[in-house]
Motif scaffolding. Sequence first.
Motif, mmCIF file in Angstrom:
data_model
loop_
_atom_site.group_PDB
_atom_site.id
_atom_site.type_symbol
_atom_site.label_atom_id
_atom_site.label_comp_id
_atom_site.label_asym_id
_atom_site.label_seq_id
_atom_site.Cartn_x
_atom_site.Cartn_y
_atom_site.Cartn_z
ATOM 1 N N GLU A 230 -65.894 -1.106 53.857
ATOM 2 C CA GLU A 230 -67.065 -0.409 53.354
ATOM 3 C C GLU A 230 -66.646 0.873 52.630
ATOM 4 N N THR A 231 -65.712 1.611 53.287
ATOM 5 C CA THR A 231 -65.243 2.869 52.702
ATOM 6 C C THR A 231 -64.625 2.607 51.336
ATOM 7 N N VAL A 232 -63.731 1.611 51.266
ATOM 8 C CA VAL A 232 -63.022 1.336 50.003
ATOM 9 C C VAL A 232 -64.009 0.917 48.925
ATOM 10 N N ARG A 233 -65.036 0.145 49.339
ATOM 11 C CA ARG A 233 -65.997 -0.347 48.347
ATOM 12 C C ARG A 233 -66.926 0.765 47.869
ATOM 13 N N GLU A 234 -67.370 1.630 48.794
ATOM 14 C CA GLU A 234 -68.418 2.587 48.461
ATOM 15 C C GLU A 234 -67.884 3.907 47.878
ATOM 16 N N LEU A 235 -66.688 4.341 48.360
ATOM 17 C CA LEU A 235 -66.221 5.676 47.948
ATOM 18 C C LEU A 235 -65.227 5.600 46.794
ATOM 19 N N PRO A 236 -65.365 6.479 45.833
ATOM 20 C CA PRO A 236 -64.375 6.512 44.735
ATOM 21 C C PRO A 236 -63.125 7.235 45.227
ATOM 22 N N LEU A 237 -62.160 6.472 45.811
ATOM 23 C CA LEU A 237 -60.987 7.088 46.428
ATOM 24 C C LEU A 237 -59.834 7.171 45.448
ATOM 25 N N PRO A 238 -59.023 8.233 45.589
ATOM 26 C CA PRO A 238 -57.803 8.256 44.766
ATOM 27 C C PRO A 238 -56.906 7.083 45.158
ATOM 28 N N GLU A 239 -56.029 6.680 44.231
ATOM 29 C CA GLU A 239 -55.211 5.483 44.417
ATOM 30 C C GLU A 239 -54.403 5.529 45.722
ATOM 31 N N SER A 240 -53.782 6.715 46.017
ATOM 32 C CA SER A 240 -52.925 6.797 47.230
ATOM 33 C C SER A 240 -53.770 6.576 48.491
ATOM 34 N N GLU A 241 -54.964 7.154 48.488
ATOM 35 C CA GLU A 241 -55.864 7.015 49.646
ATOM 36 C C GLU A 241 -56.294 5.555 49.810
ATOM 37 N N MET A 243 -54.702 2.937 48.858
ATOM 38 C CA MET A 243 -53.573 2.155 49.354
ATOM 39 C C MET A 243 -53.411 2.332 50.878
ATOM 40 N N ARG A 244 -53.623 3.560 51.334
ATOM 41 C CA ARG A 244 -53.490 3.829 52.774
ATOM 42 C C ARG A 244 -54.532 3.015 53.561
ATOM 43 N N TYR A 245 -55.754 3.006 53.021
ATOM 44 C CA TYR A 245 -56.815 2.223 53.681
ATOM 45 C C TYR A 245 -56.468 0.734 53.697
ATOM 46 N N LEU A 246 -55.940 0.276 52.570
ATOM 47 C CA LEU A 246 -55.582 -1.157 52.496
ATOM 48 C C LEU A 246 -54.495 -1.496 53.530
ATOM 49 N N GLU A 247 -53.556 -0.555 53.690
ATOM 50 C CA GLU A 247 -52.488 -0.770 54.682
ATOM 51 C C GLU A 247 -53.067 -0.851 56.097
ATOM 52 N N LEU A 248 -54.001 0.085 56.375
ATOM 53 C CA LEU A 248 -54.626 0.080 57.705
ATOM 54 C C LEU A 248 -55.394 -1.221 57.938
ATOM 55 N N MET A 249 -56.030 -1.705 56.859
ATOM 56 C CA MET A 249 -56.775 -2.968 56.962
ATOM 57 C C MET A 249 -55.816 -4.119 57.251
ATOM 58 N N GLU A 250 -54.677 -4.043 56.588
ATOM 59 C CA GLU A 250 -53.682 -5.096 56.792
ATOM 60 C C GLU A 250 -53.207 -5.109 58.246
ATOM 61 N N GLN A 251 -53.019 -3.886 58.794
ATOM 62 C CA GLN A 251 -52.580 -3.775 60.203
ATOM 63 C C GLN A 251 -53.581 -4.454 61.144
ATOM 64 N N GLN A 252 -54.875 -4.175 60.888
ATOM 65 C CA GLN A 252 -55.912 -4.770 61.759
ATOM 66 C C GLN A 252 -55.941 -6.293 61.613
ATOM 67 N N ALA A 253 -55.788 -6.753 60.359
ATOM 68 C CA ALA A 253 -55.790 -8.203 60.126
ATOM 69 C C ALA A 253 -54.591 -8.839 60.836
ATOM 70 N N LEU A 254 -53.449 -8.128 60.795
ATOM 71 C CA LEU A 254 -52.239 -8.633 61.444
ATOM 72 C C LEU A 254 -52.454 -8.718 62.965
ATOM 73 N N ARG A 255 -53.133 -7.710 63.507
ATOM 74 C CA ARG A 255 -53.386 -7.688 64.946
ATOM 75 C C ARG A 255 -54.226 -8.904 65.355
ATOM 76 N N MET A 256 -55.238 -9.172 64.505
ATOM 77 C CA MET A 256 -56.084 -10.338 64.810
ATOM 78 C C MET A 256 -55.267 -11.616 64.724
ATOM 79 N N ARG A 257 -54.383 -11.657 63.722
ATOM 80 C CA ARG A 257 -53.544 -12.857 63.553
ATOM 81 C C ARG A 257 -52.672 -13.070 64.785
#
Length: 437
Positions: A230-241, A243-257
């Motif tokens: 939701e954050t990534v979709r709704e907020l106009p984030l700088p590129e580095s930020e 990427m950090r969110y995407l990494e955190l998302m990946e971590q959660q997806a990995l945990r579920m896996r």
Amino acid sequence: MNVIWARSIVSLVLLAIACAGVGMLVNVKAALILAIVMLAAQTCFSTFHKQRLWRLLDAPVYGEVPSAPGVWGEIYYRLHKLAKRWHAQVRQVEQQHSRFIQAIQASPNGVAMLDDHDQIEWCNAISEVHFGLDAKRDLRQHITHLVRQPDFVKYLNSHLYEEMLIMRGMGEKRQNVLSVQVFPYGENRKLVLSQDITELERTDAMRRDFVANVSHELKTPLTVLSGFLETVRELPLPESERMRYLELMEQQALRMRHIVSDLLVLATLEGDSKPPSEQMVDMRAVIRHVQDDAENLSGKRHVITFDIDEGLTVTGVETEILSALGNLVTNAIHYTPDGGRIHVDWRANGGSAVFSVTDSGPGIPATDIPRLTERFYRVDRSRSRDTGGTGLGLAIVKHVLQRHDAQLEVKSEVGRGSTFTVRFPASRTARRQPAPA
Ligand code: ADP
């Protein structure tokens, strides 16, 4: 006219002829005396046999036929035949009855028979255990005087027996759960069937807990993941930020896996047949693998030592053994702070093959040790989450070891470290031929 009448008439005619003969040859007086003597003899004879018959009817003797001349002999013979037939029938019914009782005794369920006043007529051994009865002592006792639980009394008196009654706190230790159902039969008699469903209820509760736990474990990373999305979709984030969110998302997806893949491993282990007892595991390769993984994971943050009996091996499934032993070493590294020591030992001990991992980590409180192999049980939730743990590792270890007839022992002291020991039985222990020089 039957035989008895015919014989009696013949005897009377013979007596009359004898008396007439004596009367004509000697005199009438002599004929009269003869007739009286003969009649007296006949009366004595039949009285003797009537008495004998009486005694026989009172206590029939099956083995021998009493001997007697004429009609009495015939009566004894027929009576004997009849008694023998009855005796055989009674024995057959007795045998059937005892087989029937044996079958009910062998039943895994409790069976109690009540008469038309709800008094116990008979009950099997299981019913004795279920309701705390004594088949001999409690005979003819009203069942509600002995099974006093209000639910049971109400159920019995309700005469509505379509549904079964669940009774808790039953059995010797008052910890069992029974399902009880009454079946009316015959003239107002009742059959009380009981089944111990303690284990069934326990598995059912475990299944419910398990579903709740899985849902909870998956819900947490999912919620975090949706938040980040939701954050990534709704907020106009700088590129580095971003990427950090995407990494955190990946971590959660990995945990579920990881959770899903561990659950699948558990399901496979539960469904698979027992590992073959003749297939030798390449234990040297397994330990080398474990050692490489440990060193990679630790990245020199710990002092790791191995003491290995190279020729010692076990029989079973190599991938499962690797996953179980690897898991214990991985846990030791995950939970031991940097600078700590980890020692792995593989040796024969009194016929068994013993694998142990000792670490100088935080240790585990004694109260937690018995629960370590429960699914999703964690001593320290946040630490487990930090290490990417699913809480299923030791449950998998337990299953693998059970399938290989091996046992897990955990010794630990808070603040001093833990030792996880796996003991394979002699029946699964083997020795490899030494490699040629
Ligand atoms: P996890 O995936 O959380 O590591 P496990 O089933 O492997 O799950 O372990 C269950 C719990 O046991 C862990 O969460 C941890 O709290 C504890 N534990 C396991 N191994 C060790 C160890 N060597 N030292 C301390 N605690 C441990």
